[in-house]
Enzyme design. Structure first.
Site, PDB file in Angstrom:
ATOM      1  N   TYR A 142      15.024   2.777  13.400  1.00  0.00           N
ATOM      2  CA  TYR A 142      14.381   1.916  12.411  1.00  0.00           C
ATOM      3  C   TYR A 142      14.587   0.476  12.861  1.00  0.00           C
ATOM      4  O   TYR A 142      15.693   0.090  13.242  1.00  0.00           O
ATOM      5  CB  TYR A 142      15.035   2.145  11.046  1.00  0.00           C
ATOM      6  CG  TYR A 142      14.519   1.255   9.939  1.00  0.00           C
ATOM      7  CD1 TYR A 142      13.300   1.515   9.319  1.00  0.00           C
ATOM      8  CD2 TYR A 142      15.262   0.159   9.492  1.00  0.00           C
ATOM      9  CE1 TYR A 142      12.832   0.706   8.291  1.00  0.00           C
ATOM     10  CE2 TYR A 142      14.801  -0.651   8.471  1.00  0.00           C
ATOM     11  CZ  TYR A 142      13.589  -0.372   7.875  1.00  0.00           C
ATOM     12  OH  TYR A 142      13.129  -1.167   6.852  1.00  0.00           O
ATOM     13  N   ASP A 234      17.665  -3.330  19.969  1.00  0.00           N
ATOM     14  CA  ASP A 234      17.762  -3.769  18.586  1.00  0.00           C
ATOM     15  C   ASP A 234      19.227  -3.637  18.177  1.00  0.00           C
ATOM     16  O   ASP A 234      19.710  -2.545  17.854  1.00  0.00           O
ATOM     17  CB  ASP A 234      16.859  -2.919  17.693  1.00  0.00           C
ATOM     18  CG  ASP A 234      16.931  -3.372  16.238  1.00  0.00           C
ATOM     19  OD1 ASP A 234      17.786  -4.224  15.919  1.00  0.00           O
ATOM     20  OD2 ASP A 234      16.141  -2.869  15.423  1.00  0.00           O
ATOM     21  N   LYS A 262      22.355  -8.874  10.425  1.00  0.00           N
ATOM     22  CA  LYS A 262      23.560  -8.377   9.753  1.00  0.00           C
ATOM     23  C   LYS A 262      24.795  -9.242  10.046  1.00  0.00           C
ATOM     24  O   LYS A 262      24.966 -10.279   9.424  1.00  0.00           O
ATOM     25  CB  LYS A 262      23.776  -6.891  10.060  1.00  0.00           C
ATOM     26  CG  LYS A 262      22.578  -6.039   9.535  1.00  0.00           C
ATOM     27  CD  LYS A 262      22.892  -4.582   9.439  1.00  0.00           C
ATOM     28  CE  LYS A 262      21.675  -3.714   9.194  1.00  0.00           C
ATOM     29  NZ  LYS A 262      21.279  -3.541   7.807  1.00  0.00           N
TER      30      LYS A 262
HETATM   31  N1  HOZ Z   1      17.444  -0.698   5.948  1.00  0.00           N
HETATM   32  C1  HOZ Z   1      18.770  -0.900   5.516  1.00  0.00           C
HETATM   33  C2  HOZ Z   1      19.740   0.027   6.138  1.00  0.00           C
HETATM   34  N2  HOZ Z   1      19.340   0.751   7.209  1.00  0.00           N
HETATM   35  C3  HOZ Z   1      18.922  -0.797   4.039  1.00  0.00           C
HETATM   36  C4  HOZ Z   1      18.760  -2.076   3.432  1.00  0.00           C
HETATM   37  C5  HOZ Z   1      19.168  -2.157   1.979  1.00  0.00           C
HETATM   38  O1  HOZ Z   1      18.817  -1.309   1.179  1.00  0.00           O
HETATM   39  O2  HOZ Z   1      19.823  -3.100   1.654  1.00  0.00           O
END
Ligand code: HOZ
Length: 419
Positions: A142, A234, A262
């Site tokens: 992702y 990534d 992050k």
């Molecule tokens: N896409 C985020 C983790 N893989 C989640 C983001 C969130 O819900 O804060």
């Protein structure tokens, strides 16, 4: 109704599904999401005053846990001078210099406000630089919710079991080729000649934690280099987490471009993309490939990120993080053996996932074979025992430097009961 439930019913009236990011809604695991009121170190408290050991860590950014003092001090300092100028500031230069000095493949870097922005921009740059349109991504990885990348994606898309999202133009999706993660032959058989970039999570976290098999990233580097395809790591999740220099340092691979997020925001919204200077020099205004952002490099986010990276560089917590991860792994593996439950524990450093399956999880197909109903019962049992895990089988959990051995031992004891 308790406070979380009241808030959730209000939220559902004005926010789609009651949440601002899908996995938070607990749809896959059932039940209602907890509304979180505050956090300190490795612990959080919900709106009803219940305390939990937190392994979500805001989905990865909080490598030092909640409210680390250096981030709070940095933020207080910024409040005295102004939160956004939309003009260059000294701190941005400092953060960019620090990123370039830590991540050696990154010779130049552009700051943005989220990981999604970073990956969208990176593939535009790769396309602009190579003059090619097709891109390669990997099943279950992702990279945020940009159109080209929302194809066979992990994270919330996998959690909700959605086919690829409506709204992504078919013509765009057709330019994205998806290969299975850890499939060596797929790398050898791909026609790379017209591929602008391959983008990969070097350690997958968005199908749950899945490590690259020995030699896999090396082969990916080899085939992309030979064809002039830009290799994008990534590292939104793995950057500044698996080692100071991220997964690329851990595995000794030099990608052409890297996307970050992050941890570099220290809990505030920051993303970044960077890489080889000849590629990054194509980004406007140095070059013709356009990308911009009103709040890019804003002082609050940049200061939180700087404070976090400085502490990471000074303290080097990666040894202790590995030790705590290993302590958790030993305890959980023992609990799996004694329970006889079919489960696999995947861990890379401070990222981990307990998969409910009898076979090793090495790609998205094996991840999807897991017994998600079993995971859901496990999740709720852990929650009831005060352990807050990601509410999805397909998300990594995170250990922070604020987790103590006592936290880990309490977690293992809870796992023993939950299995
Ligand atoms: N896409 C985020 C983790 N893989 C989640 C983001 C969130 O819900 O804060």
């Amino acid at each position: 109704m308790n406070h979380s439930e009241e808030l959730f019913s209000r939220a559902q009236r004005v926010i789609p599904g009651g949440v601002n990011s899908p996995v938070r809604a607990f749809r896959a695991v059932g039940g209602k999401p907890l509304f979180i009121e505050r956090g300190q170190g490795s612990h959080i408290w919900d709106a009803d005053g219940r305390e939990y050991i937190d392994y979500v860590g805001s989905w990865g950014p909080l490598i030092f846990g909640h409210r680390p003092p250096e981030v709070l001090d940095a933020l207080r300092g910024v409040l005295e001078i102004g939160t956004s100028f939309g003009a260059p500031t000294a701190r941005e230069v400092e953060l960019a210099e620090m990123i370039c000095s830590i991540v050696s493949s990154v010779e130049k870097v552009r700051l943005v406000s989220s990981g999604t922005e970073a990956t969208m921009a990176a593939i535009r740059v790769a396309r602009g630089f190579t003059g090619r349109e097709r891109i390669v991504k990997f099943d279950g990885c992702y990279h945020g919710h940009g159109d080209s990348l929302l194809v066979k994606a992990g994270s919330g898309v996998a959690t909700l079991g959605l086919p690829d999202s409506p709204g992504v133009p078919a013509a765009l999706a057709q330019l994205t080729t998806v290969l299975a993660f850890n499939d060596f032959d797929a790398l050898r058989n791909e026609r790379w000649g017209d591929v602008a970039c391959a983008i990969i999570e070097p350690v997958a976290g968005n199908m749950g934690t899945v490590a690259p098999e020995p030699g896999y990233l090396e082969l990916l580097r080899e085939v992309t280099k030979a064809s002039g395809t830009i290799l994008i790591f990534d590292e939104v999740m793995t950057g500044f987490r698996l080692a100071l220099g991220g997964a690329q340092q851990k595995y000794g691979i030099r990608p052409d471009m890297t996307t970050m997020g992050k941890v570099i925001g220290g809990g505030l919204p920051v993303g970044a993309y960077g890489g080889r200077a000849d590629i990054m020099n194509q980004v406007a205004p140095a070059g013709p490939i356009y990308q911009a952002g009103t709040l890019s490099g804003n002082p609050l986010a940049v200061s939180a990120g700087l404070a976090t990276l400085k502490r990471l560089r000074n303290e080097n917590p990666f040894g202790p993080l590995e030790e705590r991860g290993a302590r958790l792994e030993t305890g959980i593996r023992q609990a799996i053996r004694s329970s006889g439950v079919a489960a696999e524990f995947n861990r890379v450093g401070s990222m981990f996932t307990l998969f409910f399956t009898g076979q090793p999880v090495r790609d998205f197909t094996t991840a999807k074979n897991c017994d998600t109903q079993r995971f859901n019962r496990f999740f709720h049992s852990m929650l009831g025992q005060g352990i807050y895990l990601p509410p999805s089988q397909f998300e990594a959990a995170f250990i922070s430097a604020a987790h103590t051995d006592a936290d880990i031992d309490r977690t293992v004891a809870a796992v023993e009961k939950a299995l």
